[in-house]
Design a protein around this motif. Structure first.
Motif, PDB file in Angstrom:
ATOM      1  N   SER A 188      90.468  60.124-107.497  1.00 47.93           N
ATOM      2  CA  SER A 188      89.297  60.037-108.373  1.00 47.93           C
ATOM      3  C   SER A 188      88.130  59.352-107.661  1.00 47.93           C
ATOM      4  O   SER A 188      86.982  59.790-107.743  1.00 47.93           O
ATOM      5  N   ARG A 189      88.436  58.268-106.932  1.00 45.28           N
ATOM      6  CA  ARG A 189      87.371  57.555-106.215  1.00 45.28           C
ATOM      7  C   ARG A 189      86.753  58.438-105.135  1.00 45.28           C
ATOM      8  O   ARG A 189      85.529  58.457-104.941  1.00 45.28           O
ATOM      9  N   ASN A 190      87.565  59.176-104.435  1.00 49.60           N
ATOM     10  CA  ASN A 190      87.055  60.048-103.371  1.00 49.60           C
ATOM     11  C   ASN A 190      86.152  61.152-103.934  1.00 49.60           C
ATOM     12  O   ASN A 190      85.097  61.469-103.368  1.00 49.60           O
ATOM     13  N   VAL A 191      86.579  61.724-105.059  1.00 50.73           N
ATOM     14  CA  VAL A 191      85.777  62.784-105.675  1.00 50.73           C
ATOM     15  C   VAL A 191      84.462  62.217-106.217  1.00 50.73           C
ATOM     16  O   VAL A 191      83.397  62.821-106.060  1.00 50.73           O
ATOM     17  N   ASP A 192      84.535  61.042-106.855  1.00 51.99           N
ATOM     18  CA  ASP A 192      83.303  60.406-107.362  1.00 51.99           C
ATOM     19  C   ASP A 192      82.336  60.110-106.207  1.00 51.99           C
ATOM     20  O   ASP A 192      81.116  60.273-106.341  1.00 51.99           O
ATOM     21  N   LYS A 193      82.868  59.681-105.086  1.00 52.32           N
ATOM     22  CA  LYS A 193      82.033  59.384-103.922  1.00 52.32           C
ATOM     23  C   LYS A 193      81.317  60.639-103.422  1.00 52.32           C
ATOM     24  O   LYS A 193      80.131  60.613-103.079  1.00 52.32           O
ATOM     25  N   GLU A 194      82.026  61.755-103.397  1.00 54.22           N
ATOM     26  CA  GLU A 194      81.411  63.012-102.970  1.00 54.22           C
ATOM     27  C   GLU A 194      80.362  63.472-103.978  1.00 54.22           C
ATOM     28  O   GLU A 194      79.316  64.013-103.608  1.00 54.22           O
ATOM     29  N   CYS A 195      80.642  63.271-105.270  1.00 57.52           N
ATOM     30  CA  CYS A 195      79.681  63.690-106.304  1.00 57.52           C
ATOM     31  C   CYS A 195      78.378  62.903-106.220  1.00 57.52           C
ATOM     32  O   CYS A 195      77.303  63.423-106.535  1.00 57.52           O
ATOM     33  N   GLN A 196      78.457  61.649-105.805  1.00 53.24           N
ATOM     34  CA  GLN A 196      77.250  60.833-105.714  1.00 53.24           C
ATOM     35  C   GLN A 196      76.358  61.245-104.548  1.00 53.24           C
ATOM     36  O   GLN A 196      75.199  60.879-104.496  1.00 53.24           O
ATOM     37  N   ARG A 197      76.855  61.953-103.602  1.00 49.35           N
ATOM     38  CA  ARG A 197      76.081  62.342-102.421  1.00 49.35           C
ATOM     39  C   ARG A 197      75.765  63.839-102.388  1.00 49.35           C
ATOM     40  O   ARG A 197      75.667  64.445-101.340  1.00 49.35           O
ATOM     41  N   LEU A 198      75.646  64.425-103.572  1.00 52.28           N
ATOM     42  CA  LEU A 198      75.306  65.845-103.618  1.00 52.28           C
ATOM     43  C   LEU A 198      73.829  66.037-103.294  1.00 52.28           C
ATOM     44  O   LEU A 198      72.964  65.445-103.929  1.00 52.28           O
ATOM     45  N   GLU A 199      73.547  66.808-102.308  1.00 46.88           N
ATOM     46  CA  GLU A 199      72.159  67.067-101.890  1.00 46.88           C
ATOM     47  C   GLU A 199      71.961  68.560-101.657  1.00 46.88           C
ATOM     48  O   GLU A 199      72.875  69.268-101.216  1.00 46.88           O
ATOM     49  N   THR A 200      70.762  69.016-101.971  1.00 47.50           N
ATOM     50  CA  THR A 200      70.365  70.387-101.628  1.00 47.50           C
ATOM     51  C   THR A 200      69.433  70.316-100.421  1.00 47.50           C
ATOM     52  O   THR A 200      68.369  69.675-100.473  1.00 47.50           O
ATOM     53  N   VAL A 201      69.810  70.913 -99.334  1.00 45.20           N
ATOM     54  CA  VAL A 201      69.042  70.842 -98.091  1.00 45.20           C
ATOM     55  C   VAL A 201      68.217  72.118 -97.932  1.00 45.20           C
ATOM     56  O   VAL A 201      68.752  73.232 -97.995  1.00 45.20           O
ATOM     57  N   THR A 202      66.935  71.961 -97.770  1.00 42.58           N
ATOM     58  CA  THR A 202      66.044  73.106 -97.543  1.00 42.58           C
ATOM     59  C   THR A 202      65.218  72.859 -96.297  1.00 42.58           C
ATOM     60  O   THR A 202      64.995  71.709 -95.894  1.00 42.58           O
ATOM     61  N   VAL A 203      64.768  73.929 -95.678  1.00 39.65           N
ATOM     62  CA  VAL A 203      63.906  73.854 -94.488  1.00 39.65           C
ATOM     63  C   VAL A 203      62.694  74.738 -94.718  1.00 39.65           C
ATOM     64  O   VAL A 203      62.828  75.879 -95.179  1.00 39.65           O
ATOM     65  N   SER A 204      61.532  74.230 -94.434  1.00 34.33           N
ATOM     66  CA  SER A 204      60.310  75.025 -94.563  1.00 34.33           C
ATOM     67  C   SER A 204      59.335  74.619 -93.471  1.00 34.33           C
ATOM     68  O   SER A 204      59.473  73.553 -92.863  1.00 34.33           O
ATOM     69  N   PHE A 205      58.371  75.455 -93.238  1.00 32.60           N
ATOM     70  CA  PHE A 205      57.322  75.155 -92.248  1.00 32.60           C
ATOM     71  C   PHE A 205      55.974  75.479 -92.871  1.00 32.60           C
ATOM     72  O   PHE A 205      55.741  76.594 -93.324  1.00 32.60           O
ATOM     73  N   ASP A 206      55.119  74.485 -92.924  1.00 26.99           N
ATOM     74  CA  ASP A 206      53.795  74.659 -93.515  1.00 26.99           C
ATOM     75  C   ASP A 206      52.737  74.260 -92.498  1.00 26.99           C
ATOM     76  O   ASP A 206      52.877  73.239 -91.805  1.00 26.99           O
ATOM     77  N   PHE A 207      51.689  75.055 -92.424  1.00 30.95           N
ATOM     78  CA  PHE A 207      50.588  74.728 -91.530  1.00 30.95           C
ATOM     79  C   PHE A 207      49.711  73.641 -92.143  1.00 30.95           C
ATOM     80  O   PHE A 207      49.655  73.477 -93.366  1.00 30.95           O
ATOM     81  N   ASP A 208      49.033  72.895 -91.279  1.00 29.56           N
ATOM     82  CA  ASP A 208      48.036  71.944 -91.758  1.00 29.56           C
ATOM     83  C   ASP A 208      46.935  72.699 -92.505  1.00 29.56           C
ATOM     84  O   ASP A 208      46.726  73.890 -92.304  1.00 29.56           O
ATOM     85  N   GLU A 209      46.199  71.961 -93.348  1.00 27.89           N
ATOM     86  CA  GLU A 209      45.120  72.572 -94.126  1.00 27.89           C
ATOM     87  C   GLU A 209      44.089  73.229 -93.220  1.00 27.89           C
ATOM     88  O   GLU A 209      43.474  74.235 -93.569  1.00 27.89           O
ATOM     89  N   THR A 210      43.877  72.652 -92.031  1.00 27.96           N
ATOM     90  CA  THR A 210      42.860  73.200 -91.125  1.00 27.96           C
ATOM     91  C   THR A 210      43.242  74.566 -90.568  1.00 27.96           C
ATOM     92  O   THR A 210      42.393  75.290 -90.055  1.00 27.96           O
ATOM     93  N   LEU A 211      44.535  74.916 -90.663  1.00 31.20           N
ATOM     94  CA  LEU A 211      44.977  76.204 -90.140  1.00 31.20           C
ATOM     95  C   LEU A 211      45.253  77.221 -91.239  1.00 31.20           C
ATOM     96  O   LEU A 211      45.690  78.321 -90.961  1.00 31.20           O
TER      97      LEU A 211
END
Length: 514
Positions: A188-211
């Motif tokens: 139970s402790r191991n599962v709770d520990k994993e549940c607390q660290r749930l993250e959605t990882v995304t990657v994006s690339f945005d140009f500066d406003e000047t571009l």
């Protein structure tokens, strides 16, 4: 006849109308000296009868040799000037034709350069993204594998419990419950520990406003300017720009004193402005992160578990903090309500003292006790070095800090006990050494308006302005002893400075003008 006795006979020469009167079309025979005018016989009788000096041209002509000489010299000068005009205009036409052709060549060259830049950018960003993806996928895969094992363990335990309850005796059921309780609690402790660290990882690339180009045709948005210039001489040289002198005016100031929960006097070793103007300070002595408003009132506080060294704003509501003796960078979230929470820690392999932004994904950091005094660290903790020859020298803590000039790709490094500021040009791998009587024990350093360098000079109790070429421009005497840390607002209109004078600690806001 003897040829020597022959007299020269006048030769008839066609003057092509020059010897005719323009009014009466008769031969010009007289010259009126009073009115300096040639006359025919009719002119002399009708128009010049009252003049006193009207003589025949034949008698006056002998006295005009000097006049002919002057006319010839003047005509030669006129011809020379006219030839100069012809030569200059011809050269100007050739230059104009060449310049018009060069416009197209320059645009083509720039297009090729930009395309190469984007090609290099694509390779670089793709490499960074792929590296980040690989690292993150490894973590996600491990997390998934652990969770799948937890699912299998829970399923197996459920099957065991069902079998014993269906087929076992009450004694066996009692024994099973007591034997499996510890195992279930751990699972139970191991599962709770994993549940607390749930993250959605995304990657994006945005140009500066000047571009970010607006959706307009090229005719409406030209990324350049066609300049048509008229100049009197090609020898005129452009005047070199003069660095503006920064003037500082105190806005507000507070005394920093030890409070009830402080173990010692506050020592703010790091300052930085959030984009909205709030000031973030880290107290090394009392292990705190504090938020100040524009009136220097504390509006937020977070107790740290270590001695912080420097702080930098990462985004609208995020700051990064380095520590005195730990190999990590903490990322704290500061919301609009001034609540501070720790949401990420980045492990590194070098101890860092100063930190400032390099670009959207990297920091420039000053090291402690490392032969590489300045390094680059990504937001994910990847460390790398500049391609520049720094001196093979270690700086103990408190003896050197650095900052970065993004527009010109230069690193500024202070050396406290050598009373020196170094300006390293990354592109040319060169450096400028700045030593001046106004710079004594340089501490904090920032980049101000027009990319000037502002340095806290502890020994002179002042902020010294230095140009990128290493020229000391001005010095502002502060109302505090031993200035230590300094930062500048995002719009470069305000700076904040604090000091390290025991018993006289202050925190000030100063307005920047020119």
């Amino acid at each position: 006849m003897n040829a020597k006795e022959l007299k020269a006979k006048p030769v008839s020469f066609d003057m092509k109308g020059l010897d005719q009167c323009d009014q009466h079309y008769k031969d010009l025979e007289f010259f009126c000296e009073d009115e300096n005018q040639l006359c025919c016989s009719t002119c002399a009788i009708v128009d010049h009868r009252k003049c006193h000096s009207v003589a025949e041209i034949q008698k006056t002509a002998g006295r005009s040799v000097s006049t002919r000489s002057k006319l010839k010299v003047k005509l030669q000068e006129i011809r020379k000037k006219a030839e100069t005009v012809v030569k200059y205009t011809k050269s100007s036409k050739e230059r104009l034709n060449k310049d018009v052709k060069e416009v197209t060549v320059k645009i083509t060259r720039m297009r090729d350069t930009v395309m190469k830049m984007f090609d290099d950018l694509e390779v670089s960003v793709a490499k960074d993204a792929e590296s980040f993806k690989t690292e993150t996928l490894d973590k996600l895969t491990m997390k998934q594998s652990n969770s799948e094992k937890h699912v299998a363990d829970a399923t197996k335990s459920l099957e065991t419990i069902d079998n014993v309850h269906q087929k076992g005796t009450p004694s066996q059921q009692f024994i099973l419950e007591h034997r499996m309780k510890k195992q279930v609690d751990e699972l139970s402790r191991n599962v709770d520990k994993e549940c607390q660290r749930l993250e959605t990882v995304t990657v994006s690339f945005d140009f500066d406003e000047t571009l970010k180009l607006p959706p307009l045709p090229t005719s409406d948005y030209v990324p350049g300017q066609l300049t048509i210039k008229y100049s009197l001489s090609e020898d005129v040289k452009p005047i070199a720009p003069i660095d503006p002198i920064v003037k500082l005016t105190e806005i507000t100031s507070i005394d920093l004193k030890q409070t009830g929960d402080d173990v010692q006097e506050p020592l703010y070793t790091g300052l930085n402005f959030l984009p909205d103007g709030r000031l973030v300070a880290v107290d090394n002595g009392n292990m705190k992160c504090l938020i100040y408003n524009e009136k220097l009132k504390i509006v937020g506080l977070y107790q740290l578990s270590y001695r912080p060294k420097c702080v930098v704003a990462v985004s609208e509501e995020e700051v990064a903090i380095t520590s005195t003796n730990q190999y990590k960078i903490d990322f704290l979230r500061v919301n609009k309500s001034n609540k501070i929470t720790l949401f990420r820690t980045c492990k590194v392999y070098t101890q860092y003292e100063s930190i400032c932004p390099k670009d959207e994904r990297h920091f420039v950091v000053g090291t402690t006790d490392e032969i590489r005094p300045v390094r680059i660290v990504s937001l994910s903790g990847d460390e790398k070095d500049f391609s520049i020859n720094f001196p093979n020298k270690k700086y103990p803590i408190g003896t050197s800090v650095c900052t970065y000039i993004r527009n010109s790709d230069k690193v500024v490094l202070t050396e406290r006990y050598e009373h020196t500021v170094y300006i390293y040009d990354i592109k040319s791998n060169t450096r400028v050494v700045v030593k001046d009587d106004q710079i004594n024990e340089p501490r904090g350093v920032i980049i101000g308006p027009s990319d000037c360098i502002l340095v806290c000079s502890k020994g002179t109790n002042s902020i010294v302005q230095i140009s990128q070429t290493g020229r000391v421009i001005s010095s502002y005497k502060l109302d505090m002893k031993y200035p230590y840390s300094v930062c500048v607002s995002k719009d470069k209109s305000v700076i904040s400075v604090t000091n390290s004078s025991s018993g006289g600690l202050k925190l000030q806001l100063l307005k920047i003008t020119f």
